[in-house]
Design a protein around this motif. Sequence first.
Motif, short mmCIF file in Angstrom:
data_model
loop_
_atom_site.label_atom_id
_atom_site.label_comp_id
_atom_site.label_asym_id
_atom_site.label_seq_id
_atom_site.Cartn_x
_atom_site.Cartn_y
_atom_site.Cartn_z
N VAL A 1 -16.58 6.96 -8.05
CA VAL A 1 -17.39 8.17 -8.20
C VAL A 1 -16.92 9.26 -7.24
CG1 VAL A 1 -19.72 9.10 -7.92
CG2 VAL A 1 -19.38 6.93 -9.09
N ALA A 2 -16.64 8.88 -5.99
CA ALA A 2 -16.19 9.86 -5.01
C ALA A 2 -14.84 10.45 -5.41
CB ALA A 2 -16.09 9.22 -3.63
N LEU A 3 -13.93 9.63 -5.91
CA LEU A 3 -12.63 10.12 -6.34
C LEU A 3 -12.78 11.14 -7.47
CD1 LEU A 3 -9.54 9.89 -6.04
CD2 LEU A 3 -9.62 8.11 -7.79
N SER A 4 -13.66 10.86 -8.42
CA SER A 4 -13.89 11.80 -9.52
C SER A 4 -14.40 13.14 -9.00
CB SER A 4 -14.88 11.22 -10.52
OG SER A 4 -14.35 10.11 -11.16
N PHE A 5 -15.36 13.10 -8.08
CA PHE A 5 -15.90 14.34 -7.52
C PHE A 5 -14.85 15.12 -6.74
CE2 PHE A 5 -20.29 12.45 -7.86
CZ PHE A 5 -20.72 13.34 -8.84
N ILE A 6 -14.04 14.43 -5.96
CA ILE A 6 -13.02 15.10 -5.16
C ILE A 6 -11.97 15.75 -6.05
CG2 ILE A 6 -11.11 14.70 -3.55
CD1 ILE A 6 -12.93 12.55 -2.24
N VAL A 7 -11.50 15.02 -7.05
CA VAL A 7 -10.49 15.59 -7.95
C VAL A 7 -11.07 16.76 -8.73
CG1 VAL A 7 -9.06 15.11 -9.98
CG2 VAL A 7 -9.15 13.47 -8.11
N GLN A 8 -12.29 16.63 -9.20
CA GLN A 8 -12.92 17.70 -9.97
C GLN A 8 -13.14 18.94 -9.11
OE1 GLN A 8 -13.19 16.98 -13.19
NE2 GLN A 8 -13.74 19.07 -13.64
N GLU A 9 -13.35 18.75 -7.81
CA GLU A 9 -13.56 19.88 -6.90
C GLU A 9 -12.28 20.72 -6.76
OE1 GLU A 9 -15.55 22.41 -4.40
OE2 GLU A 9 -16.43 20.70 -5.45
N VAL B 1 -9.31 20.37 -8.79
CA VAL B 1 -8.65 20.65 -10.07
C VAL B 1 -9.73 20.59 -11.15
CG1 VAL B 1 -6.89 19.92 -11.70
CG2 VAL B 1 -6.56 19.53 -9.26
N SER B 2 -9.94 21.68 -11.85
CA SER B 2 -11.04 21.72 -12.81
C SER B 2 -10.64 21.23 -14.20
CB SER B 2 -11.60 23.15 -12.90
OG SER B 2 -10.57 24.02 -13.33
N SER B 3 -9.60 20.42 -14.28
CA SER B 3 -9.14 19.90 -15.57
C SER B 3 -9.62 18.46 -15.75
CB SER B 3 -7.62 19.94 -15.63
OG SER B 3 -7.15 19.24 -16.75
N PRO B 4 -10.38 18.21 -16.82
CA PRO B 4 -10.80 16.82 -17.08
C PRO B 4 -9.62 15.89 -17.35
CG PRO B 4 -12.11 18.36 -18.38
CD PRO B 4 -11.00 19.14 -17.75
N ALA B 5 -8.54 16.41 -17.89
CA ALA B 5 -7.37 15.58 -18.17
C ALA B 5 -6.74 15.07 -16.87
CB ALA B 5 -6.35 16.36 -18.98
N VAL B 6 -6.65 15.93 -15.88
CA VAL B 6 -6.09 15.53 -14.58
C VAL B 6 -7.02 14.52 -13.91
CG1 VAL B 6 -5.44 16.32 -12.28
CG2 VAL B 6 -4.80 17.65 -14.29
N ASN B 7 -8.31 14.74 -14.01
CA ASN B 7 -9.28 13.81 -13.44
C ASN B 7 -9.14 12.43 -14.08
OD1 ASN B 7 -11.40 12.74 -12.05
ND2 ASN B 7 -12.94 14.12 -12.86
N SER B 8 -9.00 12.40 -15.39
CA SER B 8 -8.81 11.14 -16.09
C SER B 8 -7.50 10.47 -15.69
CB SER B 8 -8.83 11.39 -17.60
OG SER B 8 -8.55 10.21 -18.30
N LEU B 9 -6.44 11.25 -15.56
CA LEU B 9 -5.14 10.70 -15.16
C LEU B 9 -5.21 10.07 -13.77
CD1 LEU B 9 -2.10 10.43 -15.82
CD2 LEU B 9 -1.80 12.62 -14.67
N VAL B 10 -5.83 10.77 -12.84
CA VAL B 10 -5.96 10.24 -11.48
C VAL B 10 -6.77 8.96 -11.47
CG1 VAL B 10 -6.98 10.70 -9.20
CG2 VAL B 10 -5.60 12.44 -10.33
N ASN B 11 -7.87 8.92 -12.22
CA ASN B 11 -8.68 7.71 -12.28
C ASN B 11 -7.93 6.55 -12.93
OD1 ASN B 11 -11.08 8.46 -10.99
ND2 ASN B 11 -11.73 9.61 -12.79
#
Length: 81
Positions: free
Chosen positions: A26-34, A36-46
């Motif tokens: 959950v923390a990783l998702s919040f940090i990445v979303q903060e 980079v505002s791209s859901p695709a990048v967030n998904s890739l990082v996760n």
Amino acid sequence: MKKEIPTLPFNSSQGIIMLAASIYSVALSFIVQEYVSSPAVNSLVNNISVAVSVAFALAIGSFVDQHGAWRILFSPPCFLE
């Protein structure tokens, strides 16, 4: 009669690990979303995070099978020397 091996240390450590992994995810998702505002990048990082976790879990499982869980749990960090 064979002596029972207590499983409380293993079960409690697994519970703590699962809780920490959930918080980390959950923390990783919040940090990445903060940043980079791209859901695709967030998904890739996760997805990369999950792949790395699986790879380490396989390596650690092999290590535990070779050296024994009780020896690893109750030995000092330098027990392999």
